[in-house]
Design an enzyme around this catalytic site. Structure first.
Site, PDB file in Angstrom:
ATOM      1  N   ASP A 122      -8.412  13.312 -24.891  1.00 40.25           N
ATOM      2  CA  ASP A 122      -8.405  11.894 -24.543  1.00 40.25           C
ATOM      3  C   ASP A 122      -7.779  11.142 -25.715  1.00 40.25           C
ATOM      4  O   ASP A 122      -8.421  10.904 -26.735  1.00 40.25           O
ATOM      5  CB  ASP A 122      -9.831  11.408 -24.271  1.00 40.25           C
ATOM      6  CG  ASP A 122      -9.863   9.945 -23.817  1.00 40.25           C
ATOM      7  OD1 ASP A 122      -8.853   9.235 -24.025  1.00 40.25           O
ATOM      8  OD2 ASP A 122     -10.891   9.519 -23.264  1.00 40.25           O
ATOM      9  N   GLU A 177      -0.546   4.863  -0.094  1.00 41.25           N
ATOM     10  CA  GLU A 177      -1.356   6.084  -0.174  1.00 41.25           C
ATOM     11  C   GLU A 177      -0.468   7.314  -0.112  1.00 41.25           C
ATOM     12  O   GLU A 177       0.420   7.397   0.756  1.00 41.25           O
ATOM     13  CB  GLU A 177      -2.344   6.161   0.998  1.00 41.25           C
ATOM     14  CG  GLU A 177      -3.569   5.312   0.811  1.00 41.25           C
ATOM     15  CD  GLU A 177      -3.492   4.020   1.585  1.00 41.25           C
ATOM     16  OE1 GLU A 177      -2.346   3.548   1.806  1.00 41.25           O
ATOM     17  OE2 GLU A 177      -4.544   3.500   1.962  1.00 41.25           O
ATOM     18  N   LYS A 181      -3.752   0.224 -25.240  1.00 37.90           N
ATOM     19  CA  LYS A 181      -4.186   0.148 -26.643  1.00 37.90           C
ATOM     20  C   LYS A 181      -2.926   0.231 -27.517  1.00 37.90           C
ATOM     21  O   LYS A 181      -2.095  -0.675 -27.473  1.00 37.90           O
ATOM     22  CB  LYS A 181      -5.220   1.244 -26.922  1.00 37.90           C
ATOM     23  CG  LYS A 181      -6.485   1.096 -26.051  1.00 37.90           C
ATOM     24  CD  LYS A 181      -7.532   2.114 -26.389  1.00 37.90           C
ATOM     25  CE  LYS A 181      -8.817   1.883 -25.622  1.00 37.90           C
ATOM     26  NZ  LYS A 181      -8.841   2.486 -24.278  1.00 37.90           N
ATOM     27  N   TYR A 240       0.856  -1.206   0.000  1.00 39.04           N
ATOM     28  CA  TYR A 240       0.000   0.000   0.000  1.00 39.04           C
ATOM     29  C   TYR A 240       0.883   1.244   0.000  1.00 39.04           C
ATOM     30  O   TYR A 240       1.885   1.288   0.715  1.00 39.04           O
ATOM     31  CB  TYR A 240      -0.881   0.020   1.257  1.00 39.04           C
ATOM     32  CG  TYR A 240      -2.327  -0.314   0.944  1.00 39.04           C
ATOM     33  CD1 TYR A 240      -3.054   0.489   0.069  1.00 39.04           C
ATOM     34  CD2 TYR A 240      -2.966  -1.405   1.531  1.00 39.04           C
ATOM     35  CE1 TYR A 240      -4.374   0.190  -0.230  1.00 39.04           C
ATOM     36  CE2 TYR A 240      -4.290  -1.699   1.233  1.00 39.04           C
ATOM     37  CZ  TYR A 240      -4.982  -0.887   0.349  1.00 39.04           C
ATOM     38  OH  TYR A 240      -6.285  -1.174   0.059  1.00 39.04           O
ATOM     39  N   ARG A 248      -3.393  -2.789 -18.482  1.00 32.61           N
ATOM     40  CA  ARG A 248      -4.612  -2.002 -18.311  1.00 32.61           C
ATOM     41  C   ARG A 248      -4.350  -0.941 -17.255  1.00 32.61           C
ATOM     42  O   ARG A 248      -4.181  -1.242 -16.079  1.00 32.61           O
ATOM     43  CB  ARG A 248      -5.758  -2.909 -17.846  1.00 32.61           C
ATOM     44  CG  ARG A 248      -6.140  -3.986 -18.812  1.00 32.61           C
ATOM     45  CD  ARG A 248      -6.735  -3.415 -20.068  1.00 32.61           C
ATOM     46  NE  ARG A 248      -8.016  -2.798 -19.817  1.00 32.61           N
ATOM     47  CZ  ARG A 248      -9.186  -3.403 -20.021  1.00 32.61           C
ATOM     48  NH1 ARG A 248      -9.236  -4.623 -20.488  1.00 32.61           N
ATOM     49  NH2 ARG A 248     -10.311  -2.775 -19.760  1.00 32.61           N
ATOM     50  N   THR A 273      -5.342   5.808 -21.889  1.00 32.65           N
ATOM     51  CA  THR A 273      -5.171   4.462 -21.351  1.00 32.65           C
ATOM     52  C   THR A 273      -3.815   3.972 -21.847  1.00 32.65           C
ATOM     53  O   THR A 273      -3.226   4.542 -22.760  1.00 32.65           O
ATOM     54  CB  THR A 273      -6.276   3.509 -21.836  1.00 32.65           C
ATOM     55  OG1 THR A 273      -6.410   3.643 -23.243  1.00 32.65           O
ATOM     56  CG2 THR A 273      -7.597   3.813 -21.153  1.00 32.65           C
TER      57      THR A 273
END
Ligand code: DSN
Length: 417
Positions: free
Chosen positions: A195, A46, A228, A44, A234, A225
């Site tokens: 985008d 954060e 692609k 973790y 991902r 993203t």
């Protein structure tokens, strides 16, 4: 082997033995997948580098800083932009921009869905419509088919006075200049989100105009993203002009998210290293040569379809080929028929769509994934004509044989599990 491993083995065989023409998918390198399944999953973190809430993040700080710098470097954006690498995918990345800069009731202008826009750009089904107004601009018929309509864009910016304009798409096949759109939006006082999820590999390799610019012609925010044409895991990258990065970072954490997925961040880093040329995909092709091949294959696939008399929405200049199906063809049935023949595609809306989103009038193809497996322009062309023949009502046995042979001949980079 338990059920999950058996299912994974089945999916491995399905992917290995079929021809993937989904325009938004790709095959990241084995190193990228290895990092995705690595011990980074267990930590973790954060916060952001040097400002974490838990101990044990000295190495995580180095990882995240490294990937941030690599992302800025790959897109030549180091001077004017900063990047957040913690967003988990494209739609949440877009949402982070909305919640950073919009007030309830503000208007967002984006490309209409049937013109090629994306659901997350405040399409009418988006839950964000509860908070913000969505308006759209469109494409128009041009010499090479449908293309972005700058006059419509200008008129809509003037009439709707949006707080935020989105320049981006998921089924648009023409190149365009980001600067023209950004300038119109900025002169109106609107902010701009580009985008580039589909074309980020083209932008990074210099095959498409970039939205990263210093002046009024540069987007304020750029989302992509990473899975692609960028050929990573991902995930997503969210760039912002330096003046907006604090607000973006706060919206991501603690505003909407907890700990970042360090395994995703590490895997994105590997993909970016491959884009930069410091490491290479298993085919040894430099990334810009890979993108050249993706573009040549898309053109060749399209030529094969056109030779069979198939209608194309607009002649491709990127990795996507969008077919307008004959009226009598049901796109869902066709998608299933092609799947049965080993060809994986998705049905898609087309400009001025009159059918439902479930059974729309188009079929979308893309060449990023098969090019990673070494698809040649000749085979792309044959694939296009054989798919064309099936659309025209024949030739399915030929396509079945061709796809079976080609899938077994093409490169495959993953070890069996
Ligand atoms: N599903 C992706 C695409 O196909 O464009 C984006 O959400």
């Amino acid at each position: 082997m338990n059920d999950l491993f058996q299912l994974t083995q089945k999916e491995y065989v399905r992917q290995r033995n079929s021809l993937n023409l989904i325009a938004s998918e790709n095959y990241p390198s084995p190193k990228t997948l290895e990092l995705l399944g690595s011990i980074w999953n267990d930590k973790y973190a954060e916060g952001y580098p040097t400002k974490r809430y838990y101990a044990g993040n000295v190495v995580a700080d180095d990882l995240e800083s490294f990937v941030q710098n690599k992302a800025l470097e790959v897109f030549n954006a180091t001077k004017e932009y900063e990047v957040n690498v913690q967003v988990l995918s494209g739609s949440p990345a877009n949402a982070m921009v909305y919640f950073s800069v919009l007030e309830p009731g503000d208007t967002v202008l984006s490309l209409d869905l049937s013109s090629g826009g994306h659901l997350s750009h405040l399409h009418s089904t988006s839950v964000f419509r509860k908070f913000f107004k969505g308006e759209t601009y469109n494409v128009k018929q041009g010499r090479s088919g449908y293309e972005l309509d700058i006059d419509d864009f200008r008129a809509k910016v003037k009439s709707h006075n949006p707080r935020l304009v989105i320049i981006g798409f998921s089924s648009y096949t023409r190149k365009f200049e980001f600067g023209q759109f950004c300038k119109i939006a900025h002169e109106n006082g609107s902010l701009v989100l580009a985008d580039i999820s589909h074309i980020s590999g083209l932008v990074a390799s210099g095959n498409h105009d970039s939205p990263f610019k210093a002046d009024v012609e540069g987007a304020d925010f750029v989302v992509t993203t990473t899975h692609k044409t960028l050929r990573g895991p991902r995930s997503a990258l969210l760039f912002a002009k330096k003046e907006y990065i604090d607000s973006i970072n706060k919206t991501v954490f603690p505003g909407t998210s907890g700990g970042p997925h360090l395994n995703q961040i590490a895997a994105v880093g590997q993909a970016l290293i491959e884009v930069s040329g410091e490491d290479v995909y298993p085919d040894k092709l430099p990334f810009n040569k890979y993108i050249d091949a993706v573009l040549n294959n898309a053109k060749s696939l399209e030529d094969g379809l056109i030779d069979e008399g198939i209608e194309i929405v607009s002649n491709t200049q990127n990795h996507i080929v969008l077919i307008k199906l004959p009226e009598k063809i049901n796109s869902l049935d066709l998608q299933k028929e092609l799947e049965g023949l080993g060809i994986i595609t998705n049905r898609n809306s087309v400009p001025n769509e009159e059918k439902s989103a479930w059974e729309p009038s188009g079929l979308r193809l893309g060449t990023a994934a098969l090019t990673s497996r070494g698809l040649s322009v000749e085979n792309a062309n044959t694939l296009g004509s054989l798919i064309g023949r099936v659309i025209n009502g024949g030739g399915d046995a030929k396509l079945r044989e061709f796809s079976r042979n080609l899938a077994s001949e093409l490169a495959w980079w993953y070890e069996e599990i």
